[in-house]
Enzyme design. Structure first.
Site, PDB file in Angstrom:
ATOM      1  N   HIS A  65      22.339  14.460  52.468  1.00  0.00           N
ATOM      2  CA  HIS A  65      23.791  14.441  52.203  1.00  0.00           C
ATOM      3  C   HIS A  65      24.372  13.075  52.562  1.00  0.00           C
ATOM      4  O   HIS A  65      25.208  12.539  51.835  1.00  0.00           O
ATOM      5  CB  HIS A  65      24.506  15.493  53.063  1.00  0.00           C
ATOM      6  CG  HIS A  65      24.053  16.901  52.819  1.00  0.00           C
ATOM      7  ND1 HIS A  65      23.326  17.605  53.746  1.00  0.00           N
ATOM      8  CD2 HIS A  65      24.245  17.731  51.767  1.00  0.00           C
ATOM      9  CE1 HIS A  65      23.074  18.814  53.277  1.00  0.00           C
ATOM     10  NE2 HIS A  65      23.617  18.924  52.077  1.00  0.00           N
ATOM     11  N   GLY A 193      22.109  15.675  44.730  1.00  0.00           N
ATOM     12  CA  GLY A 193      20.787  15.141  45.070  1.00  0.00           C
ATOM     13  C   GLY A 193      19.733  15.599  44.066  1.00  0.00           C
ATOM     14  O   GLY A 193      19.755  16.742  43.607  1.00  0.00           O
TER      15      GLY A 193
END
Ligand code: PAF
Length: 361
Positions: A65, A193
């Site tokens: 993150h 991601g």
């Protein structure tokens, strides 16, 4: 003492899990629990010709993150991070109640990151959106049943493939919550991601098909030193299952090497990966219950990058997505002093990973 997760009703979920434990004030960013004040900030930023990058998360923040937030800060003046454990992407028997919730640690990480970002020529985290479930789902407690009621976004057939085959409501929940977040924040760019590759394909399709005015940016998979893809659920693994779980990336890497060596047919690319999975499982099965970590392979896939249809032969001009999912079973027997992870080795852990086979020149 840890107990195995029992499915929670949406009402109990609302009651139990929607209140962060620390105060919402005195941070270097603003924490929003509701939509109108965040919209006001967004409008002000727009009028000042600032740009906003949104990083949606479910908290339990890790380096994956953080690297997405860094990327967002490099490409925008302002970064909004959402932290919301979205109930509709968990099936009725999945781990909603045991999903890690680490609000204080998350906020500390974001504060530390903002300090670093403050000293460079880039954007900063301006807003955290940590809405209650009632804010995100104002009309109904939406159902996690496949044919349950609620206002949902469904992206098919993409959502039925791969992860969707064993998690039938997952991408409906992800697309629905992301549509809400995108509508609330109206970010210039949104960040996801590569680790959750199918999610990126679903989100890109949603943005295209619904003419959403935002750019989808994908950040690379962040890995631990041993190659394990970072994931919020890794805390449940412990040493034994973590070591055995490396089978997934090893299998995918074998397939990648075959492609890089010029193989294009499915069998030539995937056979090596299948052998690694088979042999690793056989090895584990040969160990005693106090030594082994058993797992189940859900899939190893070689798929078209846009449709996620399985391919028989890779088109070298297009490349392909290699991906896999395994489930690490609970440990059958643990040893005193052994690091078995959060939940003492009793929680089964699904691991996913992928490698992108780039087009060949
Ligand atoms: O990847 C995640 O953490 C979640 O699926 C997301 C995108 C934040 C939606 O809840």
């Amino acid at each position: 003492m840890f107990q195995r997760a029992r499915p929670l009703s949406f009402a109990s979920y609302l009651f139990k899990y929607t209140t962060p434990t620390s105060s919402l004030r005195h941070y270097s960013f603003k924490v929003f629990r509701d939509v109108p004040p965040l919209r006001k900030l967004r409008r002000d930023l727009l009028l000042s010709k600032k740009t906003v990058g949104l990083v949606p998360t479910m908290g339990a923040l890790h380096e994956g993150h953080i690297s997405l937030i860094r990327q967002a800060a490099a490409e925008n003046t302002d970064v909004f991070v959402s932290i919301f454990v979205n109930p509709t992407q968990f099936g009725v028997n999945e781990d909603l109640s045991s999903y890690p919730r680490t609000w204080d640690a998350d906020i500390a990480k974001l504060e530390q990151l903002n300090e670093e970002l403050g000293s460079a020529e880039n954007g900063r985290i301006t807003a955290i959106l940590a809405p209650t479930s009632k804010v995100m789902y104002p009309t109904l407690p939406p159902s996690s049943e496949i044919d349950g009621d609620g206002s949902f976004v469904t992206i098919t057939p993409l959502s039925k493939k791969l992860e969707g085959a064993s998690r039938p409501v997952f991408f409906r929940g992800v697309a629905t919550v992301c549509m809400k977040l995108f509508n609330i924040v109206t970010a210039d760019r949104v960040y996801f991601g590569q680790k959750d590759i199918q999610q990126t394909v679903v989100i890109k399709r949603m943005v295209k098909d619904f003419h959403l005015d935002t750019e989808v940016r994908i950040g690379p998979t962040m890995r631990e030193d041993d190659g394990l893809a970072m994931s919020s659920r890794n805390v449940y693994l412990g040493v034994r299952r973590r070591t055995a779980g490396l089978v997934l990336i090893k299998a995918l890497k074998a397939a990648e090497s075959a492609y890089q060596a010029g193989k294009l047919s499915r069998a030539d690319i995937l056979d090596g990966a299948a052998s690694i999975a088979r042999e690793t499982l056989a090895h584990q099965q040969g160990l005693s219950p106090s030594e082994r970590a058993l797992f189940e392979v859900f899939y190893i896939s070689l798929a078209d990058p846009d449709t996620l249809d399985e391919v028989g032969t890779v088109d070298p001009a297009k490349g392909a997505i290699l991906s896999g999912a395994i489930k690490m079973a609970p440990l059958e027997q643990t040893n005193s002093g052994e690091d078995c992870g959060l939940g003492d080795g009793k929680v089964s852990v699904r691991l996913i990973d992928n490698l992108i086979l780039k087009p060949l020149d």
